[in-house]
Write an enzyme that holds these catalytic residues in place. Structure first.
Site, PDB file in Angstrom:
ATOM      1  N   PRO A 168       0.718  -1.208   0.000  1.00 18.01           N
ATOM      2  CA  PRO A 168      -0.151   0.082  -0.097  1.00 18.01           C
ATOM      3  C   PRO A 168       0.903   1.374  -0.160  1.00 18.01           C
ATOM      4  O   PRO A 168       1.902   1.406   0.440  1.00 18.01           O
ATOM      5  CB  PRO A 168      -0.849  -0.231   1.432  1.00 18.01           C
ATOM      6  CG  PRO A 168      -0.575  -1.605   1.501  1.00 18.01           C
ATOM      7  CD  PRO A 168       0.376  -2.135   1.218  1.00 18.01           C
ATOM      8  N   GLU A 169       0.191   2.284  -0.817  1.00 23.73           N
ATOM      9  CA  GLU A 169       1.010   3.548  -0.780  1.00 23.73           C
ATOM     10  C   GLU A 169       0.600   4.540   0.338  1.00 23.73           C
ATOM     11  O   GLU A 169      -0.539   4.093   1.129  1.00 23.73           O
ATOM     12  CB  GLU A 169       0.853   4.196  -2.038  1.00 23.73           C
ATOM     13  CG  GLU A 169       1.095   2.988  -3.158  1.00 23.73           C
ATOM     14  CD  GLU A 169       1.691   3.633  -4.461  1.00 23.73           C
ATOM     15  OE1 GLU A 169       2.136   4.838  -4.585  1.00 23.73           O
ATOM     16  OE2 GLU A 169       1.760   2.751  -5.399  1.00 23.73           O
ATOM     17  N   LYS A 174       4.789   4.610   4.734  1.00 20.99           N
ATOM     18  CA  LYS A 174       3.799   3.469   4.874  1.00 20.99           C
ATOM     19  C   LYS A 174       3.858   2.870   6.171  1.00 20.99           C
ATOM     20  O   LYS A 174       3.627   1.626   6.364  1.00 20.99           O
ATOM     21  CB  LYS A 174       4.483   2.518   3.912  1.00 20.99           C
ATOM     22  CG  LYS A 174       4.523   3.233   2.522  1.00 20.99           C
ATOM     23  CD  LYS A 174       5.100   2.236   1.439  1.00 20.99           C
ATOM     24  CE  LYS A 174       5.127   2.741  -0.026  1.00 20.99           C
ATOM     25  NZ  LYS A 174       5.512   2.092  -1.081  1.00 20.99           N
ATOM     26  N   ARG A 190      10.617  -3.557  -9.185  1.00 24.78           N
ATOM     27  CA  ARG A 190       9.107  -3.154  -9.168  1.00 24.78           C
ATOM     28  C   ARG A 190       8.650  -2.884 -10.616  1.00 24.78           C
ATOM     29  O   ARG A 190       9.237  -2.352 -11.254  1.00 24.78           O
ATOM     30  CB  ARG A 190       8.936  -2.134  -8.066  1.00 24.78           C
ATOM     31  CG  ARG A 190       9.245  -2.214  -6.684  1.00 24.78           C
ATOM     32  CD  ARG A 190       8.544  -3.069  -5.940  1.00 24.78           C
ATOM     33  NE  ARG A 190       7.076  -2.875  -5.678  1.00 24.78           N
ATOM     34  CZ  ARG A 190       6.811  -2.165  -4.878  1.00 24.78           C
ATOM     35  NH1 ARG A 190       7.770  -1.502  -3.963  1.00 24.78           N
ATOM     36  NH2 ARG A 190       5.467  -1.826  -4.661  1.00 24.78           N
TER      37      ARG A 190
END
Length: 261
Positions: free
Chosen positions: A2-3, A51, A250
């Protein structure tokens, strides 16, 4: 993973659910914290830093959690009798007589004195989810490795905390910057961080998560997750390729026309 916009929303939800009432359930199912019971304490609020989540307690301690790739915090009405919640994926249970917050598959957990929580975050750059993040420090951190690809650098939480693959893609697309351009070739460094901050805060503060401001299905991003579909600016098919160094690569989505090499 999650960001920053997701984590800020989670922090706000935990704060609301646990506010003003003592914990009737405070279980930490984590090997190093198994002997700690938080029952009877009160939460004085949860904040996010990039985060990371910091749930502060009225005894002067902070519960630090990180979702990693698969973690979530679920908020539900407190059941009577209490749910056993025996699944091995349950890592934390914080509940008042009204709401119960269940931490599932959390990737990190610490219990520290609130005055010492900065020690858990010292490796991070400025928090881009803050009301007024220190962009000067982020820019300075970015410049320490001028040969590094800008996309890889933006994902580095020690440069600035909060950006993940979504806002990497969306920010660079807005500025027409190729993810593999070296930092030294990027003139608008401060503007990149300002854009990422603005997009993530708008998403966190809005009715639903969106990187574009449009909450309709299929319209929440311009480039991220849209491989093979037309760029919303020039209609060129969006491409995706790994960025970074193994095993930390990523996916980076980009438009080859709007963001040339």
């Amino acid at each position: 993973m999650p960001e920053g916009d997701v984590l800020l929303r989670v922090a706000r939800r935990l704060s609301l659910a646990l506010s003003d009432r003592p914990l009737v359930r405070g279980e930490l199912r984590w090997p190093s914290l198994a002997g700690h019971d938080l029952t009877g304490l009160r939460s004085v609020g949860t904040v996010s830093y990039g985060k990371h989540l910091l749930t502060r307690l009225d005894d002067g301690r902070t519960l630090h959690t990180h979702l990693r790739m698969d973690g979530t915090w679920q908020v539900r009405h407190t059941a009577d009798p209490p749910e056993p919640l025996r699944r091995p994926t349950v890592r934390a249970v914080l509940g008042t007589d009204q709401w119960t917050c269940v931490g599932l598959q959390l990737g990190m957990m610490d219990l520290v004195r609130t005055r010492e929580e900065h020690g858990l975050l010292r490796h991070l750059g400025p928090d881009l989810m803050a009301d007024e993040p220190n962009l000067d420090i982020a820019v300075a951190n970015l410049g320490t490795d001028p040969d590094r690809a800008i996309g890889e650098a933006l994902l580095d939480q020690s440069v600035a905390a909060g950006i993940g693959t979504i806002y990497l893609a969306e920010t660079l697309w807005r500025h027409r910057v190729n993810p593999w351009r070296p930092v030294s070739g990027v003139s608008e460094r401060r503007e990149l961080f300002a854009t990422a901050h603005r997009l993530m805060r708008r998403s966190a503060d809005g009715p639903a998560l969106t990187a574009t401001g449009d909450t309709r299905a299929g319209y929440t991003t311009h480039v991220h997750g849209r491989e093979g579909r037309g760029c919303r600016r020039c209609r060129t098919p969006i491409l995706v390729a790994p960025i970074g160094v193994e095993p930390m690569t990523r996916p980076a989505y980009y438009c080859p026309t709007c963001q040339p090499d």
